[in-house]
Design a protein around this motif. Structure first.
Motif, PDB file in Angstrom:
ATOM      1  N   ALA A 230      30.393  70.351  28.115  1.00  0.00           N
ATOM      2  CA  ALA A 230      28.943  70.369  28.317  1.00  0.00           C
ATOM      3  C   ALA A 230      28.447  69.066  28.922  1.00  0.00           C
ATOM      4  N   ALA A 231      29.068  67.974  28.565  1.00  0.00           N
ATOM      5  CA  ALA A 231      28.630  66.676  29.081  1.00  0.00           C
ATOM      6  C   ALA A 231      29.011  66.479  30.533  1.00  0.00           C
ATOM      7  N   ARG A 232      29.969  67.262  31.033  1.00  0.00           N
ATOM      8  CA  ARG A 232      30.444  67.192  32.411  1.00  0.00           C
ATOM      9  C   ARG A 232      30.852  65.753  32.771  1.00  0.00           C
ATOM     10  N   VAL A 233      31.724  65.173  31.952  1.00  0.00           N
ATOM     11  CA  VAL A 233      32.214  63.826  32.195  1.00  0.00           C
ATOM     12  C   VAL A 233      33.724  63.814  32.031  1.00  0.00           C
ATOM     13  N   PHE A 234      34.348  62.817  32.607  1.00  0.00           N
ATOM     14  CA  PHE A 234      35.758  62.554  32.343  1.00  0.00           C
ATOM     15  C   PHE A 234      35.951  61.044  32.259  1.00  0.00           C
ATOM     16  N   THR A 235      36.986  60.651  31.549  1.00  0.00           N
ATOM     17  CA  THR A 235      37.248  59.233  31.308  1.00  0.00           C
ATOM     18  C   THR A 235      38.581  58.846  31.926  1.00  0.00           C
ATOM     19  N   VAL A 236      38.584  57.710  32.593  1.00  0.00           N
ATOM     20  CA  VAL A 236      39.791  57.176  33.213  1.00  0.00           C
ATOM     21  C   VAL A 236      40.213  55.932  32.433  1.00  0.00           C
ATOM     22  N   SER A 237      41.470  55.884  32.047  1.00  0.00           N
ATOM     23  CA  SER A 237      42.002  54.730  31.324  1.00  0.00           C
ATOM     24  C   SER A 237      43.088  54.060  32.147  1.00  0.00           C
ATOM     25  N   ILE A 238      42.955  52.751  32.303  1.00  0.00           N
ATOM     26  CA  ILE A 238      43.970  51.959  33.003  1.00  0.00           C
ATOM     27  C   ILE A 238      44.456  50.898  32.028  1.00  0.00           C
ATOM     28  N   SER A 239      45.735  50.917  31.702  1.00  0.00           N
ATOM     29  CA  SER A 239      46.285  50.004  30.708  1.00  0.00           C
ATOM     30  C   SER A 239      47.138  48.930  31.361  1.00  0.00           C
ATOM     31  N   ASN A 240      47.431  47.893  30.535  1.00  0.00           N
ATOM     32  CA  ASN A 240      48.278  46.788  30.978  1.00  0.00           C
ATOM     33  C   ASN A 240      47.811  46.220  32.317  1.00  0.00           C
ATOM     34  N   LEU A 241      46.549  45.868  32.364  1.00  0.00           N
ATOM     35  CA  LEU A 241      45.921  45.408  33.609  1.00  0.00           C
ATOM     36  C   LEU A 241      46.544  44.110  34.114  1.00  0.00           C
ATOM     37  N   THR A 242      46.679  44.027  35.432  1.00  0.00           N
ATOM     38  CA  THR A 242      47.137  42.801  36.094  1.00  0.00           C
ATOM     39  C   THR A 242      46.086  42.376  37.109  1.00  0.00           C
ATOM     40  N   VAL A 243      46.290  41.198  37.674  1.00  0.00           N
ATOM     41  CA  VAL A 243      45.300  40.663  38.618  1.00  0.00           C
ATOM     42  C   VAL A 243      45.108  41.585  39.808  1.00  0.00           C
ATOM     43  N   ARG A 244      46.167  42.251  40.263  1.00  0.00           N
ATOM     44  CA  ARG A 244      46.051  43.105  41.449  1.00  0.00           C
ATOM     45  C   ARG A 244      45.247  44.376  41.191  1.00  0.00           C
ATOM     46  N   ASP A 245      44.929  44.659  39.926  1.00  0.00           N
ATOM     47  CA  ASP A 245      44.105  45.827  39.624  1.00  0.00           C
ATOM     48  C   ASP A 245      42.626  45.570  39.843  1.00  0.00           C
ATOM     49  N   ALA A 246      42.244  44.323  40.052  1.00  0.00           N
ATOM     50  CA  ALA A 246      40.840  44.014  40.328  1.00  0.00           C
ATOM     51  C   ALA A 246      40.420  44.643  41.651  1.00  0.00           C
ATOM     52  N   GLY A 247      39.179  45.072  41.751  1.00  0.00           N
ATOM     53  CA  GLY A 247      38.690  45.674  42.986  1.00  0.00           C
ATOM     54  C   GLY A 247      37.605  46.692  42.723  1.00  0.00           C
ATOM     55  N   VAL A 248      37.349  47.528  43.745  1.00  0.00           N
ATOM     56  CA  VAL A 248      36.295  48.536  43.676  1.00  0.00           C
ATOM     57  C   VAL A 248      36.920  49.917  43.508  1.00  0.00           C
ATOM     58  N   TYR A 249      36.489  50.640  42.502  1.00  0.00           N
ATOM     59  CA  TYR A 249      36.947  52.001  42.227  1.00  0.00           C
ATOM     60  C   TYR A 249      35.765  52.959  42.359  1.00  0.00           C
ATOM     61  N   TRP A 250      36.095  54.226  42.643  1.00  0.00           N
ATOM     62  CA  TRP A 250      35.065  55.256  42.740  1.00  0.00           C
ATOM     63  C   TRP A 250      35.477  56.476  41.924  1.00  0.00           C
ATOM     64  N   CYS A 251      34.485  57.094  41.295  1.00  0.00           N
ATOM     65  CA  CYS A 251      34.667  58.380  40.604  1.00  0.00           C
ATOM     66  C   CYS A 251      33.981  59.459  41.426  1.00  0.00           C
ATOM     67  N   GLY A 252      34.527  60.651  41.366  1.00  0.00           N
ATOM     68  CA  GLY A 252      33.906  61.765  42.067  1.00  0.00           C
ATOM     69  C   GLY A 252      34.632  63.063  41.818  1.00  0.00           C
TER      70      GLY A 252
END
Length: 515
Positions: free
Chosen positions: A384-406
């Motif tokens: 009903a909420a029409r949402v989804f969740t994205v999890s990214i674990s064990n983050l490193t410096v190269r994971d920094a940046g711009v992400y988009w959902c759609g």
């Protein structure tokens, strides 16, 4: 002797045929030599007054092009001559032939007349009905009329008053000096260049007007939804024409401005869009960034099959304004930790069509490239909420940046990705700094403690040495220890030393303290 010389000259030169040919400025002429084509022979075209060689070529093929002249072999094996885009300077006498075998001359006359020498372009959708008309001069009212079509290596007569088919109808209106050509149920093979001609004489036709017939074939029509301030990637699929030129254009301006990638397998910015021609899959990707109401409209996402035939997918782009969907999210997370990103799905899209991506160096958002596999929670149609969740674990410096959902939607000939939520992910190295600082502080404390202990130890050592008398004679040391009874001592018994004192001389005096 004189007679013999004249006779010999006649045998060498032989008789040369001469013909008169008439054309119109802007038009073309088509001439049959009635002589056989020779693959291995040298073919030539030369103009007199002054003399100039136009074509002098030895080819095994069936088509030889000059600047305006073309020599080719027709289906009967004859050498044909085609002269295009005439003007008055082309008038004159020409010799055409095959070296060592035959030749003839033509005298070309070029007339200027408003009726003729015109070129027009006609565009029609496949399956529809098309009509094109050609005007001709009053001088040719009673001459035979025909339609020629240019092929790959030939120009052939295809239609005339006596040569009509079920799909093709030819009508000569002599009162209006007008030829009408009707083609029904047009298909992709009907595209090309058509010449409206009048028969000039036994050997030649004058092509009075030319028609460029373009056939466009719509393979499908799809509605695509984007959101103001968001982004959208449209993928048009043409798998059977992987390497053919691909384009996109907007129908509101008649598709007059066609945007082509220009290069293969690389993103190219073209005005307000970026294009990618994927020749491996036969896909044209079109990227709209920062959508606005002006981007809405109907587009053709097409591929050129030939110069006069194209296939396209009709794309109806709707741009909606919904501030609750288009969001900007900023997250700062420590390196090594996990981040959770919540994305909303628009009402127009299925909940199973979720999409998550990261911008690359070209600021194009297609795929995810992170240290750990990005996990997206499972959704059901009853979400009903029409949402989804994205999890990214064990983050490193190269994971920094711009992400988009759609969301991503796939159809038979088209798919599109509508991006609404922009996430700026920043990575912080602060925990490592704390560890280093704590280590340094502990090191300082340890060093300070060691210094204090050292100083205290030295002071005690100095105090002991000041209470020990010394006699320099014989280098011997003497020590005296006195034991006195304290007033608070509960017993009069005093234990005497039983331990030995290792020294050269030692004396212990036991005295009782008097109150």
């Amino acid at each position: 002797m004189k007679i013999l010389l004249i006779f010999t000259f006649y045998l060498i030169s032989g008789s040369v045929r001469c013909f008169d040919v008439t054309g119109y400025s802007g038009g073309s002429v088509h001439f049959n030599s009635w002589n056989l084509w020779c693959d291995e022979c040298l073919k030539y075209v030369a103009k007199h007054d002054p003399h100039s060689a136009i074509i002098k070529d030895k080819k095994y093929g069936q088509w030889i092009n000059g600047e305006k002249f073309t020599l080719y072999r027709n289906k009967h094996g004859n050498l044909m001559i085609f002269i295009r885009e005439l003007n008055t300077t082309d008038a004159g006498r020409y010799r055409i032939g095959v070296d060592g075998q035959w030749s003839f001359e033509i005298t070309l006359k070029v007339i200027e007349d408003s009726c003729c020498g015109k070129s027009k372009t006609v565009t029609v959708n496949s399956g529809e009905y098309v009509v094109f008309r050609c005007e001709y001069s009053q001088d040719y009212k009673n001459n035979w009329k025909t339609i020629f079509k240019e092929g790959k290596d030939s120009i052939d007569e295809i239609y005339s008053t006596l040569n009509q088919t079920e799909r093709f109808h030819f009508f000569d209106d002599r009162d209006k000096n007008l030829i009408s050509v009707n083609i029904s149920v047009v298909n992709v093979y009907d595209g090309g260049v058509y010449f409206c001609s009048v028969w000039d004489n036994k050997n030649s036709h004058s092509f009075v007007n030319v028609v460029h017939l373009h056939i466009i074939h719509k393979v499908g029509s799809y509605k695509v939804t984007g959101y103001s301030g968001g982004q959208i990637i449209i993928k048009c699929e043409h798998p059977q024409y992987k390497t053919n030129p691909k384009y996109i254009c907007k129908e509101s301006d008649g598709c007059s401005e066609r945007k082509y990638p220009g290069v293969e397998n690389k993103w190219v910015e073209n005005g307000d869009v970026s294009l990618y021609d994927d020749t491996r899959g036969g896909v044209l990707m079109v990227f709209f960034r920062d959508l606005n109401a002006g981007d809405a409209g109907t587009y053709r996402c097409g591929v050129n099959i030939s110069q006069y035939t194209e296939w396209f997918t009709e794309v109806k782009l709707d741009v909606k304004d919904d501030a609750s969907l288009v969001q900007r999210v900023y997250k700062s997370v420590y390196v090594g930790e996990e981040v959770n990103i919540t994305c909303q799905i628009p009402e127009e899209h299925e909940v199973s069509s979720k999409h998550f991506c990261k911008e690359d160096d070209d600021h194009i958002c297609q795929t995810v490239n992170t240290s750990e596999v990005t996990q997206m929670n499972s959704l059901s149609e009853r979400n009903a909420a029409r949402v989804f969740t994205v999890s990214i674990s064990n983050l490193t410096v190269r994971d920094a940046g711009v992400y988009w959902c759609g969301t991503e939607t796939s159809e038979e000939h088209l798919s599109f990705i509508s991006l609404t939520t922009k996430v700026q992910l920043n990575l912080i190295n602060f925990p490592m700094i704390i560890i280093i600082c704590v280590f340094v502080i502990l090191l300082l404390i340890g060093g300070f403690t060691l210094i204090v202990w050292k100083l205290t130890h030295n002071k005690r050592q100095d105090a002991v040495e000041t209470h020990l008398p010394s006699n320099s004679s014989d280098g011997l040391l003497y020590a005296a220890v006195r034991v006195q009874k304290h007033e608070d001592c509960p017993t009069d018994d005093i234990d005497t030393f039983s331990k030995e004192i290792y020294s050269d001389y030692a004396s212990v005096n036991h005295r009782t303290r008097l109150n």
